[in-house]
Scaffold this motif. Structure first.
Motif, PDB file in Angstrom:
ATOM      1  N   TYR A  18      22.611 -87.802 -67.301  1.00 57.98           N
ATOM      2  CA  TYR A  18      23.086 -88.135 -68.649  1.00 57.98           C
ATOM      3  C   TYR A  18      23.152 -89.656 -68.821  1.00 57.98           C
ATOM      4  CZ  TYR A  18      25.943 -88.540 -72.792  1.00 57.98           C
ATOM      5  OH  TYR A  18      26.399 -88.883 -74.046  1.00 57.98           O
ATOM      6  N   ARG A  21      19.752 -91.211 -69.129  1.00 65.50           N
ATOM      7  CA  ARG A  21      19.127 -90.960 -70.440  1.00 65.50           C
ATOM      8  C   ARG A  21      19.608 -91.949 -71.501  1.00 65.50           C
ATOM      9  NH1 ARG A  21      16.612 -86.067 -71.487  1.00 65.50           N
ATOM     10  NH2 ARG A  21      15.981 -87.245 -73.311  1.00 65.50           N
ATOM     11  N   TRP A  26      16.076 -93.907 -76.560  1.00 61.44           N
ATOM     12  CA  TRP A  26      14.774 -94.131 -77.209  1.00 61.44           C
ATOM     13  C   TRP A  26      14.929 -95.104 -78.384  1.00 61.44           C
ATOM     14  CZ3 TRP A  26      13.852 -88.330 -78.598  1.00 61.44           C
ATOM     15  CH2 TRP A  26      13.687 -87.569 -77.438  1.00 61.44           C
ATOM     16  N   ARG A  75      14.688 -83.774 -81.892  1.00 65.19           N
ATOM     17  CA  ARG A  75      14.099 -83.774 -80.557  1.00 65.19           C
ATOM     18  C   ARG A  75      15.091 -84.332 -79.530  1.00 65.19           C
ATOM     19  NH1 ARG A  75       9.701 -87.462 -80.637  1.00 65.19           N
ATOM     20  NH2 ARG A  75      10.595 -88.700 -79.001  1.00 65.19           N
ATOM     21  N   TRP A  76      15.754 -85.431 -79.864  1.00 67.37           N
ATOM     22  CA  TRP A  76      16.750 -86.035 -78.966  1.00 67.37           C
ATOM     23  C   TRP A  76      17.885 -85.051 -78.687  1.00 67.37           C
ATOM     24  CZ3 TRP A  76      17.557 -90.089 -75.794  1.00 67.37           C
ATOM     25  CH2 TRP A  76      18.874 -90.374 -75.419  1.00 67.37           C
ATOM     26  N   ALA A  78      17.977 -81.815 -79.012  1.00 71.54           N
ATOM     27  CA  ALA A  78      17.519 -80.640 -78.265  1.00 71.54           C
ATOM     28  C   ALA A  78      17.473 -80.955 -76.773  1.00 71.54           C
ATOM     29  CB  ALA A  78      16.151 -80.189 -78.769  1.00 71.54           C
ATOM     30  N   GLU A  79      17.004 -82.155 -76.439  1.00 70.46           N
ATOM     31  CA  GLU A  79      16.950 -82.542 -75.036  1.00 70.46           C
ATOM     32  C   GLU A  79      18.332 -82.818 -74.461  1.00 70.46           C
ATOM     33  OE1 GLU A  79      14.052 -85.437 -73.869  1.00 70.46           O
ATOM     34  OE2 GLU A  79      12.543 -84.610 -75.229  1.00 70.46           O
ATOM     35  N   MET A  80      19.252 -83.282 -75.282  1.00 67.55           N
ATOM     36  CA  MET A  80      20.589 -83.641 -74.797  1.00 67.55           C
ATOM     37  C   MET A  80      21.541 -82.446 -74.721  1.00 67.55           C
ATOM     38  SD  MET A  80      20.122 -86.713 -74.058  1.00 67.55           S
ATOM     39  CE  MET A  80      21.771 -87.109 -73.548  1.00 67.55           C
ATOM     40  N   ARG A  82      21.607 -79.652 -73.238  1.00 68.64           N
ATOM     41  CA  ARG A  82      21.839 -79.026 -71.937  1.00 68.64           C
ATOM     42  C   ARG A  82      22.872 -79.774 -71.096  1.00 68.64           C
ATOM     43  NH1 ARG A  82      19.241 -80.926 -67.421  1.00 68.64           N
ATOM     44  NH2 ARG A  82      17.925 -82.746 -67.721  1.00 68.64           N
ATOM     45  N   ARG A  90      23.787 -78.366 -82.096  1.00 68.23           N
ATOM     46  CA  ARG A  90      23.361 -79.712 -81.715  1.00 68.23           C
ATOM     47  C   ARG A  90      24.575 -80.583 -81.399  1.00 68.23           C
ATOM     48  NH1 ARG A  90      18.830 -81.890 -85.875  1.00 68.23           N
ATOM     49  NH2 ARG A  90      20.034 -83.754 -85.452  1.00 68.23           N
TER      50      ARG A  90
END
Length: 130
Positions: A18, A21, A26, A75-76, A78-80, A82, A90
């Motif tokens: 985490y 990231r 990004w 997109r961010w 969705a990746e975060m 988990r 979200r």
């Protein structure tokens, strides 16, 4: 301006990932956060993975809607997703919002107003007694 604080719980086994990231986030996601109108955005991590976020915004509903419609933010997030425990939806939409109970500048301003009012009242009283 509205101040928003929120809390999430990062999975302890994913803390290192985490943090990685977010170093750095990004560039296109940073641009979307700014375009949504959020500023002074910070994340703070406590022991055990408790994450506290803070940002300032003029219209949080509009910022939420902007990010909800953003393909980059989708997109961010969705990746975060988990990385978090007990989250339904979200992270940017489902985090627990915290209630502000104290803000120094607000209380100083209120104290200044009442000090000015108290001074005016004393001056009026003193002036009428003479």
């Amino acid at each position: 301006m509205t101040r928003v604080a929120f809390q999430l719980q990062v999975r302890p086994e994913l803390l290192d990932e985490y943090l990685a990231r977010h170093s750095p986030v990004w560039p296109e996601m940073l641009a979307e956060i700014a375009a949504a109108g959020r500023r002074n955005y910070s994340l703070f991590l406590a022991d055990g993975g408790t994450l506290i976020g803070y940002y300032e915004v003029d219209d949080d509903d509009a910022a939420q809607a902007y990010l909800a419609a953003s393909p980059v933010a989708a997109r961010w997030e969705a990746e975060m997703s988990r990385f978090f425990i007990g989250l339904h939806g979200r992270p940017d939409q489902a985090a627990t919002t915290l209630t502000e109970v104290f803000h120094l500048e607000d209380q100083l301003a209120d104290a200044g107003d009442s000090t000015a009012s108290d001074t005016d009242s004393r001056n009026d009283t003193e002036g009428s007694a003479s």
